[in-house]
Design a protein around this motif. Structure first.
Motif, PDB file in Angstrom:
ATOM      1  N   ALA A 145      34.602 -58.746 -59.590  1.00 52.94           N
ATOM      2  CA  ALA A 145      34.556 -58.084 -58.286  1.00 52.94           C
ATOM      3  C   ALA A 145      35.213 -58.983 -57.255  1.00 52.94           C
ATOM      4  O   ALA A 145      35.033 -60.209 -57.275  1.00 52.94           O
ATOM      5  CB  ALA A 145      33.109 -57.794 -57.899  1.00 52.94           C
ATOM      6  N   SER A 186      36.600 -59.278 -52.958  1.00 55.66           N
ATOM      7  CA  SER A 186      36.776 -58.758 -51.594  1.00 55.66           C
ATOM      8  C   SER A 186      37.735 -59.607 -50.773  1.00 55.66           C
ATOM      9  O   SER A 186      38.136 -59.193 -49.689  1.00 55.66           O
ATOM     10  CB  SER A 186      35.434 -58.741 -50.856  1.00 55.66           C
ATOM     11  N   ALA A 194      29.002 -48.258 -57.406  1.00 53.30           N
ATOM     12  CA  ALA A 194      28.518 -49.459 -56.708  1.00 53.30           C
ATOM     13  C   ALA A 194      27.614 -50.331 -57.575  1.00 53.30           C
ATOM     14  O   ALA A 194      27.744 -51.565 -57.588  1.00 53.30           O
ATOM     15  CB  ALA A 194      27.802 -49.056 -55.416  1.00 53.30           C
ATOM     16  N   GLU A 195      26.726 -49.704 -58.331  1.00 52.95           N
ATOM     17  CA  GLU A 195      25.820 -50.510 -59.160  1.00 52.95           C
ATOM     18  C   GLU A 195      26.575 -51.270 -60.245  1.00 52.95           C
ATOM     19  O   GLU A 195      26.242 -52.414 -60.560  1.00 52.95           O
ATOM     20  CB  GLU A 195      24.738 -49.619 -59.784  1.00 52.95           C
ATOM     21  N   VAL A 244      29.704 -52.245 -59.977  1.00 52.51           N
ATOM     22  CA  VAL A 244      30.454 -53.301 -59.278  1.00 52.51           C
ATOM     23  C   VAL A 244      29.563 -54.527 -59.095  1.00 52.51           C
ATOM     24  O   VAL A 244      29.969 -55.655 -59.371  1.00 52.51           O
ATOM     25  CB  VAL A 244      30.956 -52.798 -57.904  1.00 52.51           C
ATOM     26  N   VAL A 245      28.339 -54.298 -58.646  1.00 50.73           N
ATOM     27  CA  VAL A 245      27.403 -55.405 -58.442  1.00 50.73           C
ATOM     28  C   VAL A 245      27.071 -56.072 -59.776  1.00 50.73           C
ATOM     29  O   VAL A 245      27.016 -57.307 -59.869  1.00 50.73           O
ATOM     30  CB  VAL A 245      26.130 -54.912 -57.725  1.00 50.73           C
ATOM     31  N   GLY A 297      29.787 -58.300 -60.635  1.00 43.94           N
ATOM     32  CA  GLY A 297      29.780 -59.473 -59.766  1.00 43.94           C
ATOM     33  C   GLY A 297      28.679 -60.460 -60.115  1.00 43.94           C
ATOM     34  O   GLY A 297      28.815 -61.661 -59.892  1.00 43.94           O
ATOM     35  N   ASN A 298      27.608 -59.964 -60.693  1.00 43.73           N
ATOM     36  CA  ASN A 298      26.456 -60.827 -61.008  1.00 43.73           C
ATOM     37  C   ASN A 298      26.597 -61.561 -62.339  1.00 43.73           C
ATOM     38  O   ASN A 298      25.761 -62.392 -62.666  1.00 43.73           O
ATOM     39  CB  ASN A 298      25.171 -59.987 -61.067  1.00 43.73           C
ATOM     40  N   HIS A 314      32.158 -54.930 -48.725  1.00 40.61           N
ATOM     41  CA  HIS A 314      31.040 -55.880 -48.806  1.00 40.61           C
ATOM     42  C   HIS A 314      30.732 -56.531 -47.460  1.00 40.61           C
ATOM     43  O   HIS A 314      31.613 -57.042 -46.775  1.00 40.61           O
ATOM     44  CB  HIS A 314      31.360 -56.971 -49.840  1.00 40.61           C
ATOM     45  N   GLY A 346      28.154 -58.808 -47.358  1.00 40.89           N
ATOM     46  CA  GLY A 346      27.433 -60.025 -47.714  1.00 40.89           C
ATOM     47  C   GLY A 346      26.087 -59.725 -48.344  1.00 40.89           C
ATOM     48  O   GLY A 346      25.414 -58.765 -47.974  1.00 40.89           O
ATOM     49  N   ARG A 347      25.733 -60.556 -49.341  1.00 40.56           N
ATOM     50  CA  ARG A 347      24.399 -60.522 -49.970  1.00 40.56           C
ATOM     51  C   ARG A 347      23.975 -59.121 -50.417  1.00 40.56           C
ATOM     52  O   ARG A 347      22.833 -58.703 -50.216  1.00 40.56           O
ATOM     53  CB  ARG A 347      23.348 -61.118 -49.025  1.00 40.56           C
ATOM     54  N   GLY A 348      24.916 -58.375 -50.985  1.00 41.51           N
ATOM     55  CA  GLY A 348      24.571 -57.095 -51.593  1.00 41.51           C
ATOM     56  C   GLY A 348      24.528 -55.915 -50.644  1.00 41.51           C
ATOM     57  O   GLY A 348      24.201 -54.811 -51.056  1.00 41.51           O
ATOM     58  N   ALA A 349      24.839 -56.142 -49.379  1.00 43.48           N
ATOM     59  CA  ALA A 349      24.941 -55.004 -48.457  1.00 43.48           C
ATOM     60  C   ALA A 349      26.389 -54.513 -48.462  1.00 43.48           C
ATOM     61  O   ALA A 349      27.324 -55.319 -48.398  1.00 43.48           O
ATOM     62  CB  ALA A 349      24.520 -55.419 -47.048  1.00 43.48           C
TER      63      ALA A 349
END
Lengths: 178, 178
Positions: B35, B37, B79-80, B82-83, B86-87, B158, B160-163
């Motif tokens: 992921a 940005s 979105a899920e 993508v996160v 990223g994780n 994004h 920041g911090r998942g928002a």
């Protein structure tokens, strides 16, 4: 609305989503404003921003000499003024006066901040090695300001040829990403 | 949905608004997804993209060796995933299989495209001079694809911090800007 200091460690939260910003500069007592969408965060701390400023823009010449600027983040209420700034060269035009924007003093740079923008970043040019080939300036954010009363600011994001996406709803997911 | 070729001259319209993207790479038969940005358009034609890919990411090593990747643009429905991408590190993990994404063959690069993303850009690394100091790669987009059925795609941005801000309404103004 009085702005408050904003932590440098969170500047990426303002720029990472990709809003159109207004770059202010000044030289010999004359301030200028340029609309910009081609930039990226490069480092969290100190917050480092890489940006393309075309050598066809008046701002390019000012920035090369003065090595400082401010990045001002507008919201949708200012969209018409952002487009007006983008449609006009600052050579011989006072864009603050012409478009009804208010210059406010910065603390670390000579370039004025735009009072109507909800956030302002005072920046110094820190690397010009990619300017000749790509018009790519690398900036360090020295100081950041934000209007604390603005929650979920409706930033605008350029889609090309005057179409702008306006920031919509915010969702939260369990990301480990900073 | 079959994708159609998208004009290289309009690639900036996809990336300029600042959506989170998924970068795909492949080496030795193993594909990876990251992921991202922190990127910017640098030139209209050929479309040139500058991006930060941390040397702590598995993709950094692959990109340095293979010199090619794809940029895939997801919408909020993904979105899920993508996160999840990223994780997780791709070292030893097949993210396509683990997160239920479908690899599709590209035409100009070995890296797979993500079928579920509404647009895909096949890219070659064209300049690595800023990689050592800034982890900054400059890419040329060789070929672009888009799902023609998707109007006003709800990209995610994004904060920041998942928002994530989800793309909202589109407004049009009389801009002379490209």
């Amino acid at each position: 609305m009085a702005k408050k200091s904003f932590p440098l460690s969170k500047v990426y939260c303002l720029l990472e989503p990709g809003p159109v910003v207004l770059v202010t500069t000044t030289r010999k007592g004359q301030a200028n404003i340029m609309a910009m969408s081609w930039y990226t965060m490069m480092e969290f701390e100190p917050p480092t921003v890489g940006c393309i400023i075309s050598n066809r823009n008046y701002t390019f010449d000012i920035l090369k000499v003065t090595k400082e600027c401010a990045i001002n983040i507008p919201t949708v209420e200012l969209a018409e003024k952002v487009v007006a700034c983008g449609n006009t060269s600052g050579q011989g035009v006072d864009k603050f006066r012409t478009f009804g924007l208010t210059p406010a003093p910065a603390s670390r740079v000579a370039a004025p901040l735009i009072a109507e923008c909800y956030a302002n970043l005072e920046c110094a040019v820190m690397d010009t090695r990619m300017v000749n080939k790509y018009n790519f300036f690398i900036l360090e954010v020295l100081k950041a300001w934000i209007d604390p009363s603005r929650k979920d600011p409706r930033t605008i994001h350029h889609l090309g040829r005057g179409a702008f996406m306006v920031a919509g709803e915010v969702i939260k997911l369990p990301s480990k990403m900073k």
